[in-house]
Design an enzyme around this catalytic site. Structure first.
Site, short mmCIF file in Angstrom:
data_model
loop_
_atom_site.label_atom_id
_atom_site.label_comp_id
_atom_site.label_asym_id
_atom_site.label_seq_id
_atom_site.Cartn_x
_atom_site.Cartn_y
_atom_site.Cartn_z
N LYS A 1 -7.15 7.84 -0.37
CA LYS A 1 -8.40 8.21 0.32
C LYS A 1 -9.14 9.27 -0.49
O LYS A 1 -9.44 10.36 0.00
CB LYS A 1 -8.11 8.66 1.74
CG LYS A 1 -7.48 7.56 2.59
CD LYS A 1 -7.46 7.89 4.07
CE LYS A 1 -6.83 6.76 4.85
NZ LYS A 1 -5.37 6.64 4.64
N VAL A 2 -9.42 8.91 -1.71
CA VAL A 2 -10.01 9.84 -2.68
C VAL A 2 -11.36 10.34 -2.16
O VAL A 2 -12.21 9.55 -1.76
CB VAL A 2 -10.17 9.14 -4.05
CG1 VAL A 2 -10.68 10.11 -5.09
CG2 VAL A 2 -8.84 8.53 -4.49
N ARG B 1 4.63 0.95 10.09
CA ARG B 1 5.81 1.25 10.90
C ARG B 1 6.43 0.03 11.58
O ARG B 1 7.66 -0.07 11.67
CB ARG B 1 5.46 2.31 11.96
CG ARG B 1 5.35 3.71 11.38
CD ARG B 1 4.65 4.64 12.34
NE ARG B 1 3.22 4.38 12.43
CZ ARG B 1 2.38 5.04 13.22
NH1 ARG B 1 2.85 5.99 14.02
NH2 ARG B 1 1.10 4.76 13.22
N LYS C 1 0.86 -1.19 0.00
CA LYS C 1 0.00 0.00 0.00
C LYS C 1 0.89 1.24 0.00
O LYS C 1 1.80 1.36 0.82
CB LYS C 1 -0.89 -0.01 1.25
CG LYS C 1 -1.85 1.18 1.33
CD LYS C 1 -2.74 1.09 2.55
CE LYS C 1 -2.12 1.61 3.80
NZ LYS C 1 -1.81 3.06 3.82
N PRO D 1 -17.56 13.63 -8.22
CA PRO D 1 -17.35 12.50 -9.13
C PRO D 1 -16.33 12.76 -10.24
O PRO D 1 -15.46 11.92 -10.50
CB PRO D 1 -18.75 12.25 -9.69
CG PRO D 1 -19.66 12.68 -8.60
CD PRO D 1 -18.99 13.88 -7.98
N ASN D 2 -16.38 13.94 -10.87
CA ASN D 2 -15.46 14.16 -11.99
C ASN D 2 -14.00 14.18 -11.53
O ASN D 2 -13.12 13.61 -12.18
CB ASN D 2 -15.80 15.45 -12.74
CG ASN D 2 -14.95 15.60 -13.99
OD1 ASN D 2 -15.00 14.73 -14.88
ND2 ASN D 2 -14.12 16.63 -14.04
N THR D 3 -13.75 14.82 -10.39
CA THR D 3 -12.36 14.87 -9.90
C THR D 3 -11.93 13.48 -9.44
O THR D 3 -10.78 13.08 -9.67
CB THR D 3 -12.25 15.91 -8.75
OG1 THR D 3 -12.80 17.14 -9.22
CG2 THR D 3 -10.81 16.11 -8.35
N ALA E 1 2.07 -0.44 15.55
CA ALA E 1 2.34 0.94 16.00
C ALA E 1 1.11 1.61 16.60
O ALA E 1 1.20 2.38 17.56
CB ALA E 1 2.89 1.77 14.85
N PRO F 1 -5.93 -1.62 8.81
CA PRO F 1 -4.70 -1.03 9.33
C PRO F 1 -4.84 -0.77 10.83
O PRO F 1 -5.96 -0.68 11.35
CB PRO F 1 -4.60 0.29 8.57
CG PRO F 1 -5.98 0.61 8.13
CD PRO F 1 -6.86 -0.59 8.30
O1 C5P Z 1 2.42 2.61 10.48
P1 C5P Z 1 1.05 2.01 10.59
O2 C5P Z 1 1.07 0.50 10.66
O3 C5P Z 1 0.21 2.63 11.67
O4 C5P Z 1 0.37 2.38 9.17
C1 C5P Z 1 -0.99 2.27 8.91
C2 C5P Z 1 -1.26 2.78 7.52
O5 C5P Z 1 -2.66 2.63 7.22
C3 C5P Z 1 -0.97 4.25 7.30
O6 C5P Z 1 -0.57 4.41 5.95
C4 C5P Z 1 -2.29 4.93 7.53
O7 C5P Z 1 -2.39 6.14 6.81
C5 C5P Z 1 -3.25 3.90 6.96
N1 C5P Z 1 -4.62 3.90 7.45
C6 C5P Z 1 -4.94 3.80 8.79
N2 C5P Z 1 -6.26 3.78 9.18
C7 C5P Z 1 -7.24 3.82 8.26
C8 C5P Z 1 -6.93 3.91 6.91
C9 C5P Z 1 -5.60 3.94 6.53
O8 C5P Z 1 -4.04 3.70 9.64
N3 C5P Z 1 -8.51 3.68 8.62
#
Ligand code: C5P
Length: 211
Positions: free
Chosen positions: A60-61, A191, A31, A65-67, A172, A168
């Site tokens: 995280k768009v 991390r 990612k 819609p067009n953009t 960390a 995610p």
């Molecule tokens: O370093 P770490 O393991 O915390 O990274 C988590 C990644 O997932 C980061 O890129 C963060 O921006 C992303 N993320 C998140 N929570 C979300 C969506 C994305 O931590 N809900």
């Protein structure tokens, strides 16, 4: 099998490639978000192409819609395989991301709930549930849900059924790997892997969830 996805939020281009190469045997996808793309450019995708791993654009768009269409076209033209978009902008905007992704034989994932503490200020009280429902109705390929709140993952699973949940927040941010791995299709780790002295060895340790 639960997938392990490396969140490559490394600013230095060479270092990013080195980390990705050392982790490649143990991960299922990479990612990439704004930190690496803003420091290295979209062409970082070319540097990672030899690894033959799916690349997910975590942009995280969240626009009209067009953009959204213009952003997602750029993402897939650059060689990404998937994009992450916000759903709070509405079904028309989110659906645009899904449509562009599918036209490129790629995938689109909608953020249902974020993993940091402040996420509870806006995502709770039914909002995350609504976003998960929107992901289903927009025919997104899955949602992003917080590893820091396994109970919330279970609740969102009730809504999205067999759609993918990528999560995610392990390491960390405090989420527990084994607890979360049982609930989701893929765990996203940043991390804890790329800041380790030996990222490859750490990725291998995390990769026990793939068995
Ligand atoms: O370093 P770490 O393991 O915390 O990274 C988590 C990644 O997932 C980061 O890129 C963060 O921006 C992303 N993320 C998140 N929570 C979300 C969506 C994305 O931590 N809900």
């Amino acid at each position: 099998m639960t997938e392990l996805i490396l969140s490559l939020d490394v600013l230095d281009r060479k270092e990013a490639v080195k980390v990705a190469e050392s982790c490649a045997p143990f991960i299922d996808a990479i990612k990439i978000g704004y930190p690496l793309v803003l420091s290295s450019g979209l062409s970082i995708v070319e540097d990672l192409a030899d690894l033959a791993l799916p690349l997910i654009a975590d942009f995280k768009v969240a626009d009209i819609p067009n953009t959204n269409r213009l952003i997602c076209e750029a993402v897939f033209s650059a060689g990404f395989d998937a994009v992450i978009a916000h759903g709070f902008v509405g079904a028309d905007a989110a659906r645009t991301c899904v449509e562009v992704a599918h036209r490129h034989s790629g995938a689109a994932y909608i953020v249902a709930e974020m993993s940091h503490p402040g996420a509870t200020e806006f995502f709770h009280g039914g909002v995350a549930e609504n976003l998960a429902e929107l992901a289903v109705s927009c025919r997104a390929d899955g949602i992003i849900a917080p590893a820091t709140r396994p109970d919330r993952i279970s609740r969102l699973r009730e809504i999205v059924g067999s759609k993918a949940i990528y999560s995610p927040g392990v390491g960390a941010q405090g989420g527990d790997l084994d607890t979360v791995a049982r609930l989701v299709d893929g765990v996203i780790v940043g991390r804890s892997i790329y800041e380790a002295e030996n990222p490859g060895a750490e990725a291998e340790r995390f990769s026990r969830i793939r068995r």
